[in-house]
Scaffold this motif. Structure first.
Motif, PDB file in Angstrom:
ATOM      1  N   ASN A  77       0.817  -1.215   0.000  1.00 38.36           N
ATOM      2  CA  ASN A  77       0.000   0.000   0.000  1.00 38.36           C
ATOM      3  C   ASN A  77       0.850   1.264   0.000  1.00 38.36           C
ATOM      4  O   ASN A  77       0.479   2.273  -0.609  1.00 38.36           O
ATOM      5  CB  ASN A  77      -0.948  -0.010   1.191  1.00 38.36           C
ATOM      6  CG  ASN A  77      -2.039  -1.059   1.061  1.00 38.36           C
ATOM      7  OD1 ASN A  77      -2.287  -1.567  -0.035  1.00 38.36           O
ATOM      8  ND2 ASN A  77      -2.684  -1.383   2.157  1.00 38.36           N
ATOM      9  N   ASP A  78       1.999   1.224   0.683  1.00 40.52           N
ATOM     10  CA  ASP A  78       2.889   2.383   0.667  1.00 40.52           C
ATOM     11  C   ASP A  78       3.360   2.687  -0.759  1.00 40.52           C
ATOM     12  O   ASP A  78       3.522   3.845  -1.147  1.00 40.52           O
ATOM     13  CB  ASP A  78       4.097   2.149   1.571  1.00 40.52           C
ATOM     14  CG  ASP A  78       3.761   2.330   3.044  1.00 40.52           C
ATOM     15  OD1 ASP A  78       2.682   2.889   3.348  1.00 40.52           O
ATOM     16  OD2 ASP A  78       4.558   1.906   3.898  1.00 40.52           O
ATOM     17  N   LEU A  79       3.605   1.643  -1.535  1.00 39.55           N
ATOM     18  CA  LEU A  79       3.997   1.836  -2.930  1.00 39.55           C
ATOM     19  C   LEU A  79       2.804   2.292  -3.763  1.00 39.55           C
ATOM     20  O   LEU A  79       2.920   3.208  -4.589  1.00 39.55           O
ATOM     21  CB  LEU A  79       4.569   0.542  -3.503  1.00 39.55           C
ATOM     22  CG  LEU A  79       5.901   0.074  -2.917  1.00 39.55           C
ATOM     23  CD1 LEU A  79       6.222  -1.335  -3.395  1.00 39.55           C
ATOM     24  CD2 LEU A  79       7.033   1.035  -3.302  1.00 39.55           C
ATOM     25  N   ALA A  80       1.657   1.668  -3.543  1.00 40.05           N
ATOM     26  CA  ALA A  80       0.481   1.956  -4.368  1.00 40.05           C
ATOM     27  C   ALA A  80       0.007   3.392  -4.212  1.00 40.05           C
ATOM     28  O   ALA A  80      -0.380   4.040  -5.192  1.00 40.05           O
ATOM     29  CB  ALA A  80      -0.642   0.976  -4.032  1.00 40.05           C
ATOM     30  N   VAL A  81       0.012   3.917  -2.978  1.00 43.10           N
ATOM     31  CA  VAL A  81      -0.461   5.296  -2.804  1.00 43.10           C
ATOM     32  C   VAL A  81       0.508   6.315  -3.402  1.00 43.10           C
ATOM     33  O   VAL A  81       0.138   7.476  -3.604  1.00 43.10           O
ATOM     34  CB  VAL A  81      -0.736   5.630  -1.315  1.00 43.10           C
ATOM     35  CG1 VAL A  81      -1.878   4.800  -0.776  1.00 43.10           C
ATOM     36  CG2 VAL A  81       0.520   5.476  -0.472  1.00 43.10           C
TER      37      VAL A  81
END
Length: 333
Positions: A77-81
């Protein structure tokens, strides 16, 4: 194989080798590969995203997930956001002497399942064993690597009227974990929202030309994350309290123990700020996914000169929201 972790599992000898082969290598699918001190990668584009995180949740198993699922989903999620497509993940384990190997196997299995679901490959790792009482069973540190495709990075350019969207109900993770501990003697029938959001968020980035910013409101919750955005970019953001989705179970638990859902941690939600003219399209995309079925437009950017977050109550009054002060919940993510 032994049933519990011993200090000998961390000495680099035979027990270390057996633990790595039977638990980690088997789960992550590298059985036929030689083991080196580093993995060689081919990155197909120049622009990459890199993130690192540590996971120290207690208990390590909770309704809706485990520290293993959380470690993968949180890193993804850190990458996706950031607008990146997650590709690779590394993981380091700090394991307490006496920890059940069957529990470790279950945690690693959860990691492997979540990695497969999200399309990331776990490419490297490490294990360390510490003395009994030095850790809460197991800690996991991760590094994630992703790529930016077609220049789809959030623009970080804001205008008055930009819409603030949350992808679902807030506070689920924090309340689920707190209830599972049993310290308050209260049972709450709710699962953590722990989930990987990369497919959903990348779909938004593919179809919307100008996503302003995306963030996952983990520690400190929705309010703290939006305060950081407001201050970092000198924005006045006004939230509509009546529009913020909160489950009845979370709301009731917070009222009972004196917590504010706005500051409770989430592990499967995303904040998106998008141009007002695109908010309906963004909502349409989010509602297509199980992780976005409770998405809502919860506020707007009303100014671009002063960094502040305001909450408009159902009576029409406004109050200033600040960062979480102190520790609302013991360690949960």
């Amino acid at each position: 194989m032994e049933k519990r972790i011993s200090l000998a599992h961390g000495d680099g000898g035979e027990l270390s080798h057996r633990l790595i082969k039977s638990v980690f290598v088997e789960a992550f699918g590298h059985n036929n590969e030689a083991m080196f001190d580093a993995s060689a990668l081919t990155i197909p584009v120049r622009d990459i995203a890199v993130t690192t995180d540590s996971f120290v949740i207690k208990p390590v198993f909770f309704p809706g997930g485990s520290i293993g699922k959380l470690a993968v989903a949180g890193t993804v999620n850190d990458l996706a956001v950031s607008g990146a497509k997650p590709l690779y993940l590394t993981c380091g384990f700090v394991i307490e002497e006496g920890f059940e190997i069957s529990d470790l196997r279950a945690i690693v299995s959860d990691m492997a399942k979540e990695a497969k679901k999200t399309g990331v490959t776990i490419i490297a790792g490490d294990t360390k064993v510490v003395e009994r009482g030095s850790a809460d069973g197991v800690y996991i540190n991760t590094t994630g690597i992703g790529i930016y495709e077609n220049g789809r990075k959030p623009s970080l350019q804001f205008t008055e009227g930009d819409a603030v969207i949350i992808s679902g109900t807030i506070g689920d993770h924090g309340i689920a974990v707190l209830a599972e501990r049993g310290e308050l003697g209260i049972s709450v029938p709710i699962d953590s929202d722990c989930a990987s959001l990369n497919t959903m968020l990348l779909k938004v980035c593919e179809e919307i030309d100008d996503v302003r910013i995306m963030r996952d409101p983990t520690r400190g919750g929705l309010a703290t994350t939006l305060v950081e955005i407001a201050e970092d970019f000198s924005l006045t953001i006004v939230l509509n309290e009546s529009s913020i989705p909160v489950r009845e179970e979370v709301h009731g638990m917070c009222e009972l123990i004196g917590f504010d859902p706005l500051y409770i941690a989430n592990e499967g939600k995303a904040i998106l700020i998008v141009p007002n003219e695109h908010k309906d399209k963004v909502m349409e995309i989010l509602l297509q996914f199980p992780e976005g079925k409770d998405a809502a437009v919860i506020g707007e950017v009303t100014g671009t000169e002063k960094g502040q977050l305001l909450l408009e109550t159902p009576l029409g009054s406004k109050r200033l929201l600040t960062r979480l002060a102190g520790m609302m919940l013991p360690r949960i993510c």
